[in-house]
Design a protein around this motif. Structure first.
Motif, PDB file in Angstrom:
ATOM      1  N   ALA A 115       0.822  -1.207   0.000  1.00  9.24           N
ATOM      2  CA  ALA A 115       0.000   0.000   0.000  1.00  9.24           C
ATOM      3  C   ALA A 115       0.855   1.256   0.000  1.00  9.24           C
ATOM      4  CB  ALA A 115      -0.928  -0.008   1.220  1.00  9.24           C
ATOM      5  N   VAL A 116       1.965   1.236   0.771  1.00 14.63           N
ATOM      6  CA  VAL A 116       2.855   2.406   0.812  1.00 14.63           C
ATOM      7  C   VAL A 116       3.432   2.698  -0.578  1.00 14.63           C
ATOM      8  CG1 VAL A 116       5.067   3.209   1.715  1.00 14.63           C
ATOM      9  CG2 VAL A 116       3.404   2.178   3.258  1.00 14.63           C
ATOM     10  N   ASN A 117       3.687   1.668  -1.345  1.00 14.81           N
ATOM     11  CA  ASN A 117       4.199   1.877  -2.701  1.00 14.81           C
ATOM     12  C   ASN A 117       3.116   2.411  -3.645  1.00 14.81           C
ATOM     13  OD1 ASN A 117       6.760   0.959  -2.007  1.00 14.81           O
ATOM     14  ND2 ASN A 117       6.216  -1.190  -2.375  1.00 14.81           N
ATOM     15  N   LEU A 118       1.817   2.080  -3.379  1.00 18.81           N
ATOM     16  CA  LEU A 118       0.724   2.498  -4.266  1.00 18.81           C
ATOM     17  C   LEU A 118       0.250   3.920  -3.975  1.00 18.81           C
ATOM     18  CD1 LEU A 118      -1.466  -0.744  -4.414  1.00 18.81           C
ATOM     19  CD2 LEU A 118      -0.202   0.287  -6.303  1.00 18.81           C
ATOM     20  N   ILE A 119       0.212   4.315  -2.709  1.00 17.30           N
ATOM     21  CA  ILE A 119      -0.425   5.587  -2.326  1.00 17.30           C
ATOM     22  C   ILE A 119       0.184   6.793  -3.044  1.00 17.30           C
ATOM     23  CG2 ILE A 119      -0.706   7.162  -0.369  1.00 17.30           C
ATOM     24  CD1 ILE A 119      -1.288   4.697   1.351  1.00 17.30           C
ATOM     25  N   PRO A 120       1.530   6.915  -3.162  1.00 16.18           N
ATOM     26  CA  PRO A 120       2.060   8.096  -3.914  1.00 16.18           C
ATOM     27  C   PRO A 120       1.582   8.164  -5.349  1.00 16.18           C
ATOM     28  CG  PRO A 120       3.778   7.032  -2.633  1.00 16.18           C
ATOM     29  CD  PRO A 120       2.609   6.117  -2.593  1.00 16.18           C
ATOM     30  N   LEU A 121       1.111   7.036  -5.899  1.00  9.91           N
ATOM     31  CA  LEU A 121       0.642   7.020  -7.285  1.00  9.91           C
ATOM     32  C   LEU A 121      -0.843   7.351  -7.390  1.00  9.91           C
ATOM     33  CD1 LEU A 121       2.477   3.742  -8.426  1.00  9.91           C
ATOM     34  CD2 LEU A 121       3.272   6.110  -8.614  1.00  9.91           C
ATOM     35  N   LEU A 122      -1.508   7.592  -6.215  1.00  8.55           N
ATOM     36  CA  LEU A 122      -2.963   7.822  -6.205  1.00  8.55           C
ATOM     37  C   LEU A 122      -3.262   9.184  -5.597  1.00  8.55           C
ATOM     38  CD1 LEU A 122      -3.960   4.291  -4.829  1.00  8.55           C
ATOM     39  CD2 LEU A 122      -3.863   5.003  -7.221  1.00  8.55           C
ATOM     40  N   PRO A 123      -3.015  10.274  -6.295  1.00  8.51           N
ATOM     41  CA  PRO A 123      -3.245  11.619  -5.716  1.00  8.51           C
ATOM     42  C   PRO A 123      -4.709  11.904  -5.447  1.00  8.51           C
ATOM     43  CG  PRO A 123      -2.721  11.786  -8.050  1.00  8.51           C
ATOM     44  CD  PRO A 123      -2.504  10.341  -7.704  1.00  8.51           C
ATOM     45  N   GLU A 124      -5.647  11.236  -6.166  1.00 10.35           N
ATOM     46  CA  GLU A 124      -7.081  11.476  -5.983  1.00 10.35           C
ATOM     47  C   GLU A 124      -7.700  10.465  -5.016  1.00 10.35           C
ATOM     48  OE1 GLU A 124      -8.470  14.082  -7.248  1.00 10.35           O
ATOM     49  OE2 GLU A 124      -6.622  14.654  -8.266  1.00 10.35           O
ATOM     50  N   LEU A 125      -6.917   9.903  -4.098  1.00  8.41           N
ATOM     51  CA  LEU A 125      -7.418   8.876  -3.180  1.00  8.41           C
ATOM     52  C   LEU A 125      -8.429   9.491  -2.217  1.00  8.41           C
ATOM     53  CD1 LEU A 125      -7.143   5.909  -2.259  1.00  8.41           C
ATOM     54  CD2 LEU A 125      -5.393   6.686  -0.645  1.00  8.41           C
ATOM     55  N   TYR A 126      -9.673   8.954  -2.261  1.00  8.41           N
ATOM     56  CA  TYR A 126     -10.742   9.473  -1.402  1.00  8.41           C
ATOM     57  C   TYR A 126     -10.704   8.832  -0.015  1.00  8.41           C
ATOM     58  CZ  TYR A 126     -15.448  10.165   0.465  1.00  8.41           C
ATOM     59  OH  TYR A 126     -16.504  10.459   1.285  1.00  8.41           O
ATOM     60  N   ALA A 127     -10.447   7.536   0.046  1.00  3.32           N
ATOM     61  CA  ALA A 127     -10.510   6.837   1.347  1.00  3.32           C
ATOM     62  C   ALA A 127      -9.645   5.581   1.284  1.00  3.32           C
ATOM     63  CB  ALA A 127     -11.942   6.477   1.716  1.00  3.32           C
ATOM     64  N   MET A 128      -9.319   5.063   2.470  1.00  5.86           N
ATOM     65  CA  MET A 128      -8.605   3.780   2.588  1.00  5.86           C
ATOM     66  C   MET A 128      -9.332   2.925   3.619  1.00  5.86           C
ATOM     67  SD  MET A 128      -4.696   2.876   3.762  1.00  5.86           S
ATOM     68  CE  MET A 128      -5.003   3.210   5.489  1.00  5.86           C
ATOM     69  N   VAL A 129      -9.588   1.664   3.258  1.00  2.00           N
ATOM     70  CA  VAL A 129     -10.155   0.664   4.177  1.00  2.00           C
ATOM     71  C   VAL A 129      -9.066  -0.375   4.411  1.00  2.00           C
ATOM     72  CG1 VAL A 129     -11.974  -1.023   4.567  1.00  2.00           C
ATOM     73  CG2 VAL A 129     -12.486   1.084   3.309  1.00  2.00           C
ATOM     74  N   SER A 130      -8.637  -0.518   5.661  1.00  2.00           N
ATOM     75  CA  SER A 130      -7.481  -1.392   5.943  1.00  2.00           C
ATOM     76  C   SER A 130      -7.737  -2.252   7.171  1.00  2.00           C
ATOM     77  CB  SER A 130      -6.218  -0.557   6.166  1.00  2.00           C
ATOM     78  OG  SER A 130      -5.141  -1.385   6.570  1.00  2.00           O
ATOM     79  N   ASP A 131      -7.292  -3.509   7.079  1.00  2.00           N
ATOM     80  CA  ASP A 131      -7.299  -4.381   8.257  1.00  2.00           C
ATOM     81  C   ASP A 131      -6.204  -3.892   9.225  1.00  2.00           C
ATOM     82  OD1 ASP A 131      -7.788  -6.343  10.031  1.00  2.00           O
ATOM     83  OD2 ASP A 131      -7.087  -8.006   8.775  1.00  2.00           O
ATOM     84  N   VAL A 132      -6.444  -4.099  10.534  1.00  2.00           N
ATOM     85  CA  VAL A 132      -5.456  -3.683  11.534  1.00  2.00           C
ATOM     86  C   VAL A 132      -4.257  -4.623  11.528  1.00  2.00           C
ATOM     87  CG1 VAL A 132      -4.993  -3.422  14.008  1.00  2.00           C
ATOM     88  CG2 VAL A 132      -7.091  -2.489  13.017  1.00  2.00           C
ATOM     89  N   MET A 133      -4.527  -5.923  11.489  1.00  2.00           N
ATOM     90  CA  MET A 133      -3.446  -6.904  11.557  1.00  2.00           C
ATOM     91  C   MET A 133      -2.990  -7.235  10.144  1.00  2.00           C
ATOM     92  SD  MET A 133      -3.238  -7.143  14.759  1.00  2.00           S
ATOM     93  CE  MET A 133      -2.080  -8.482  14.929  1.00  2.00           C
TER      94      MET A 133
END
Length: 953
Positions: A867-885
């Motif tokens: 995810a850390v590698n993908l996020i810089p490529l998604l400037p229009e990211l509205y939300a993130m849904v992530s598991d804790v573990m």
């Protein structure tokens, strides 16, 4: 003709008798004492010579030891210099690599090749090892390149691993171990200097074999032996006495007799005792005593009849025995010569007197009378008397001779008197020393009595019963605690046998312990007394006490009350067991929540897509959905018990919360159950999750209801407690400030089984499957997750009481915190981009579909790193849904915090079937937490919740 004269005869006889008496008195009064003193002087000369040689040998030994230390220090400095040169060489190669002149591989190869071939001194060398214990550079082909596991076949392996560990810990140092020489097999003592070279990830070192140093020391030792040999050759005691040296193995090192020098003389026997002369010399060493034995003379070999004396001193440094040897008759020869000379002088004097009598007879009676008078005065002790005769004839000569003899006699007596005075002074000094010693003994007795009194006070103050018995089990000592235990005075117990004091029954029970202790074995035994509710456990230790001949002559008994310790051990064991069960339950709940999420999501999807117009299918799906919800409730309770449920702690107004709980319970409990609440003014409040605390109180109330089928009363009370005496709840309470919540009922109480198993999951006393057995376990898990304590008590009359102890903070912290709440509710999410991060592929597929159904565009990832590698490529990211573990170094909370830093406008929803409090991060108030299992409706509600900006407390 003169002999015919009566006067001459009488005068001659008188003079002869008087002079004979004088000489006899002088001889028997003075000569024995003079002989004794001269004999002692000769013996002391032997002792002085021995002590001088001993002092010289001790100094030489000290010089050798200093030489050994200096030599070792010099070699250590040399090792440091060699290793420093090697380090400088490695630094030069590193600089060449940094400048691009060499590649790292070439530099490494050149460095290790150079280290292998470098040698100095007595074929000494440099070695190098990497941090894994592999010898990367060693001149011995057997070890060069060997790893630690292959090196372990050699005895030297531990030395390399030890020096590598020490170098990594302290940088450098010296280490002594055993290692063989190059191409050698024998292990020799060696000292190495090692140093850590972190730039190369290696440890280098160089060593010196200690036997090389010992060769230098042996040369010094041989030089010392030669020096002593030369010195002893010139020392003579009496006429033919001498000094000799042998070692502890009875090897003769220095002896003037070449037949004995350099041999082992153990087999030489003392003719007087028929025992080894070497053994007898060793036994008298440093005792101050002389060894008497008979030996032959150089001029009479083989005739062992001549008495000798030997003094012996032991020199531990060289392990030498230095001895003096002198013939007794030579010691006595000086005194014998003195006696012979006195006799000769007397005989000459008598002869001269006899010759002079004839001259006296010719009418010189007056000088004779004067001389006789003088002689009489001398015989009476007046040794200062003079004849007063001054003549140049024989009478004058006789008078002068007599006066000289008296003067010599006076000198001899004065010399004797001075020695007697010296001896008297020495005896007086010894008497003073004895008086001082006597006073010291008295002071020691007083101090000993004080020590005994202190020991008695200490033994009386110890929290144990102490007694000491002899082998017949008679009391020799008891402390105050044991006397109070029996209700007697100590004086009434000491001296009595054990039987009448403790009784025959108890003695028979303890007799096997006493028998084992009398056999020399320390026995530890526990004794349980009392009845249920008042059990007392005591630890009895019976220790045998031995005498000088290792025979047991008494028994020491220590009795400790360990009731409290056993209770603490039991509570700790229960706490550990509950923790283990909680860990297992938490893990099962986490996995089960993932399964329920998949099941519930697919059931809702099937219901929405296929059961709209298919009522039979809808009838099948609805109970499945309810069962899934029921399973979710059970896992929630398991997470509560295992202390892994998500919590939102805050300072709780405890009075208001309990009053609201009571209002809630009024509509749920039968009319025959009364609810009461009493509280004191609280200046500190608990910092807990209010919702979970309310659930816990409701669970306790419903458990109390089940225990009162005929009705009764449930009473709630709260109070502040400051803990500093470590009371025992489910475990020992840490000191601090707490709030105690007490829930009391008038029901049937807990059975013994229920008291021990009440907090275990799925344990229930209800029949017919009406209870899940998770109520109290949920309460227990919530309290422990909130860093609190719990305790269950049965009242003496009826009913039970449950105490909850929670950490408290001051009331001032309850001031409301301004909140900036605003709603960001979207009616349509069409085209908005959401990043889904979930490691379980089935859960990821389900949630992805739910997000697509809501109109989102979805990109998914299986880990936080992806995810850390993908996020810089998604400037229009509205939300993130992530598991804790999540797998990897980051978990979901840390990923959310990272996203908030890089894109603060993004919505963040965390999903978990586990407790975020057990992860590495802390939950930010802006993050929405969605608990598994959930459906599409729950997910939509999560997006519709407003973003909160509430600072964490």
């Amino acid at each position: 003709m003169l002999l015919r004269s009566r006067l001459v005869r009488r005068f001659l006889i008188t003079v002869l008798i008087v002079m004979s008496a004088i000489f006899a008195t002088i001889y028997f009064y003075s000569v024995p004492l003079l002989k004794e003193k001269v004999y002692e002087i000769e013996r002391n000369a032997s002792r002085i010579a021995l002590d001088s040689v001993f002092s010289m040998a001790s100094k030489l030994h000290t010089d050798i030891e200093l030489h050994r230390k200096d030599a070792l220090d010099a070699r250590k400095q040399q090792l440091k210099n060699v290793v420093s040169l090697a380090e400088s060489y490695l630094d030069g190669l590193s600089a060449a690599v940094a400048l691009g002149e060499l590649s790292q591989e070439s530099a490494t190869t050149r460095a290790f090749d150079t280290l292998r071939t470098l040698s100095y001194g007595n074929n000494d060398y440099i070695w190098a090892s990497n941090y894994q214990g592999t010898l990367v550079a060693h001149p011995d082909a057997r070890f060069d390149g060997l790893s630690l596991d292959r090196l372990s076949q050699y005895d030297q392996a531990p030395a390399i691993s030890t020096m590598v560990e020490m170098a990594q810990q302290q940088g450098e140092g010296f280490y002594r171990y055993q290692w063989s020489r190059l191409a050698g097999e024998q292990l020799l003592d060696k000292v190495s200097y090692f140093k850590d070279i972190p730039a190369w990830n290696i440890v280098i070192g160089s060593g010196v074999y200690l036997d090389d140093l010992e060769q230098l020391i042996k040369t010094s030792h041989d030089s010392v032996l030669q020096e002593l040999t030369e010195g002893l050759r010139d020392i003579k005691i009496a006429t033919s006495g001498y000094l000799f040296i042998f070692d502890a193995k009875t090897n003769m090192l220095i002896h003037p007799n070449p037949n004995i020098n350099g041999t082992n003389f153990w087999d030489l026997v003392n003719p007087l005792t028929q025992q080894s002369i070497a053994d007898e010399l060793i036994r008298v060493a440093d005792t101050g005593k002389e060894l008497h034995y008979t030996w032959d003379r150089p001029n009479d070999p083989g005739n062992y009849v001549y008495e000798k004396l030997s003094l012996v001193r032991y020199l531990p440094g060289f392990d030498w025995y230095i001895c003096s040897s002198v013939y007794v008759d030579e010691l006595r020869s000086s005194s014998e010569q003195l006696a012979e000379r006195l006799i000769t002088i007397s005989a000459v004097a008598l002869t001269l007197l006899t010759l002079l009598i004839f001259a006296f007879a010719r009418g010189i009676t007056e000088p004779i009378m004067r001389l006789a008078g003088t002689a009489e005065r001398v015989s009476q002790g007046e040794f200062t008397a003079k004849s007063g005769i001054h003549r140049d004839d024989e009478i004058g000569l006789l008078a002068r001779t007599f006066d000289d003899m008296v003067e010599r006699l006076r000198d001899a007596i004065q010399n004797l008197d001075s020695k007697v005075a010296e001896r008297t002074q020495a005896l007086a000094e010894k008497n003073v020393e004895l008086e001082i010693a006597s006073e010291s003994i008295l002071l020691a007795k007083v101090e000993l009595s004080k020590v005994e009194e202190r020991q008695r006070l200490i033994l009386d103050a110890l929290p144990a019963d102490i007694l000491y018995l002899d082998t017949s089990l008679t009391y020799l000592f008891v402390n105050q605690g044991y006397a109070q235990r029996l209700g007697l005075q100590k004086e009434a117990i000491i001296g009595k046998h054990l039987r009448p004091v403790i009784g025959k029954t108890q003695l028979d029970q303890l007799m096997p312990l006493f028998e084992a202790a009398l056999a020399g074995k320390t026995v530890v035994h526990e004794i349980t007394s009392g009845q249920a509710g008042a059990v007392k456990i005591e630890k009895l230790t019976c220790i045998p006490c031995g005498s000088e001949n290792d025979q047991v002559d008494g028994l020491l008994l220590l009795i400790f009350d360990i009731t409290n310790e056993r209770e603490v051990e039991q509570k700790l064991s229960e706490a550990h067991r509950m923790s283990a069960v909680g860990q297992m339950a938490g893990g099962l709940a986490h996995d089960f929540n993932n399964l329920l999420t998949i099941i519930l999501g697919n059931l809702h999807a099937a219901k929405d897509r296929f059961a709209t117009d298919n009522e039979p299918l809808a009838d099948c799906l609805r109970p499945a959905i309810r069962a899934t919800r029921r399973g979710a409730d059970i896992t929630s309770r398991l997470l509560s018990f295992s202390r892994r449920q998500p919590l939102s702690p805050s300072l709780v107004d405890l009075g208001a919360l309990i009053e609201e709980t009571i209002q809630l319970l009024h509509s749920s409990l039968p009319d025959n159950i009364a609810l009461e609440f009493s509280q004191t003014s609280l200046d500190a409040l608990p910092f807990v999750d209010p919702g979970r605390l309310e659930d816990a109180l409701v669970n306790l109330a419903f458990n109390a209801k089940d225990a009162m089928p005929e009705g009764g009363k449930i009473h709630f009370s709260v109070a502040n407690r400051d803990i500093d005496d470590a009371p025992l709840y489910d475990e020992v309470v840490a000191p601090g400030r707490y709030v105690e919540i007490t829930v009391t009922d008038t029901g049937n109480g807990f059975s013994e089984t229920a008291l021990h198993q009440a907090f275990e999951p799925f344990f229930t006393t209800k029949s017919g499957g009406s209870g899940s057995g998770l109520g109290l376990s949920m309460v227990y898990g919530f309290i422990k997750q909130s860093r609190g304590y719990i305790r269950i008590e049965n009242h003496a009359d009826q009913g039970s009481c449950i105490h909850l102890l929670l950490p408290a903070q001051t009331v001032e912290a309850l001031d409301p915190v301004p909140r900036d709440l605003h709603t960001e509710i979207e009616n349509s999410y069409q085209g908005k981009l959401v990043l889904l991060v979930e490691d379980n592929p089935d859960v990821r597929k389900l949630v992805r579909q739910q997000l697509l159904d809501m109109g989102f565009d979805v990109i998914d990832a299986g880990s936080a790193d992806e995810a850390v590698n993908l996020i810089p490529l998604l400037p229009e990211l509205y939300a993130m849904v992530s598991d804790v573990m999540l797998p990897g170094e980051r978990n979901g909370i840390e990923l959310a915090q990272w996203l908030k830093t890089h894109n603060p406008s993004s919505h963040i929803i965390l999903i978990s079937g586990y407790s975020y409090q057990h992860s590495k991060g802390n939950l930010d108030p802006d993050f929405i937490l969605l608990e598994k299992p959930f459906d599409s409706t729950d997910l939509r509600r999560a997006f519709e919740q407003p973003k909160r900006r509430i600072p964490l407390r």
